[in-house]
Motif scaffolding. Structure first.
Motif, PDB file in Angstrom:
ATOM      1  N   VAL A 204      -0.627  -2.075  -4.711  1.00  0.00           N
ATOM      2  CA  VAL A 204      -1.773  -1.173  -4.739  1.00  0.00           C
ATOM      3  C   VAL A 204      -1.251   0.236  -4.523  1.00  0.00           C
TER       4      VAL A 204
ATOM      5  N   TYR B 136      -9.110   1.731  -0.536  1.00  0.00           N
ATOM      6  CA  TYR B 136      -8.434   0.455  -0.762  1.00  0.00           C
ATOM      7  C   TYR B 136      -8.330  -0.402   0.492  1.00  0.00           C
TER       8      TYR B 136
ATOM      9  N   LEU C 118     -11.444  -2.208   0.464  1.00  0.00           N
ATOM     10  CA  LEU C 118     -11.423  -3.257  -0.561  1.00  0.00           C
ATOM     11  C   LEU C 118     -10.649  -4.491  -0.103  1.00  0.00           C
TER      12      LEU C 118
ATOM     13  N   ILE D  93       0.845  -1.195   0.000  1.00  0.00           N
ATOM     14  CA  ILE D  93       0.000   0.000   0.000  1.00  0.00           C
ATOM     15  C   ILE D  93       0.879   1.243   0.000  1.00  0.00           C
TER      16      ILE D  93
ATOM     17  N   THR E  69      -8.044   7.814  -0.813  1.00  0.00           N
ATOM     18  CA  THR E  69      -7.653   6.622  -1.574  1.00  0.00           C
ATOM     19  C   THR E  69      -7.256   5.498  -0.625  1.00  0.00           C
ATOM     20  N   THR E  70      -6.549   5.839   0.435  1.00  0.00           N
ATOM     21  CA  THR E  70      -6.160   4.835   1.430  1.00  0.00           C
ATOM     22  C   THR E  70      -7.402   4.188   2.026  1.00  0.00           C
TER      23      THR E  70
END
Length: 167
Positions: free
Chosen positions: A166, A57, A60, A46, A53-54
């Motif tokens: 990612v 994801y 996710l 990551i 955005t962090t």
């Protein structure tokens, strides 16, 4: 008329289905990719520049773990956080950012706790926390600070974990 009335319950049910919401994970599967697999080992790298955005994801990754379980595969997942992303892991470590991006920070905290409940290891690069002036003592207890995120990634991959970059 009789046929119309007898088909009415089916028609009502069909109309209600969309209201209940059909989730993608219920409609689709990954059976071709997971054929014959009982356990999957992955390491997520990551590296993001924004809290939003962090948060997206991290959520996710929780869904990915749950997707494996739902499809009968036991996931072994590690998350390695490097770069500026380390600034978004604690409201206490960077209060000025937490105030500005409170919703994202709250989402990240929720994901950290959800991943910890699933026994997902989350590692934080100490080099990154030093560069971005994050106090390691103020990070959530669910996080493991490691000396070097790159060394950690290489180690996990050497142990058979598949890299999921990612960024």
């Amino acid at each position: 008329m009789r046929k119309l009335i007898s088909g009415l319950p089916l028609l009502v049910w069909l109309c209600m289905v969309p209201l209940q919401g059909v989730h993608a994970e219920q409609k689709y599967n990954d059976s071709a990719a997971l054929k014959g697999i009982e356990k999957a080992k992955g390491v997520f790298l990551i590296d993001f520049k924004t809290a939003k955005t962090t948060a997206f994801y991290m959520d996710l990754i929780v869904g990915t773990y749950d997707g494996f379980k739902r499809q009968g595969v036991e996931p072994e997942i590690v998350v390695v956080v490097i770069g500026p992303t380390v600034q978004f892991l604690s409201k206490d470590a960077k209060p000025e950012l937490a105030f500005e991006y409170e919703e994202s920070f709250d989402s990240i905290q929720k994901s950290i706790k959800a991943l910890a409940q699933r026994n997902v290891r989350i590692e934080i690069c100490a080099i990154a926390t030093d560069v971005f002036d994050v106090d390691n003592e103020k990070l959530p207890k669910e996080l493991e600070v490691v000396a070097d995120g790159f060394i950690s990634l290489i180690g996990w991959q050497t142990q058979g974990y598949k890299l999921v970059p990612v960024f």
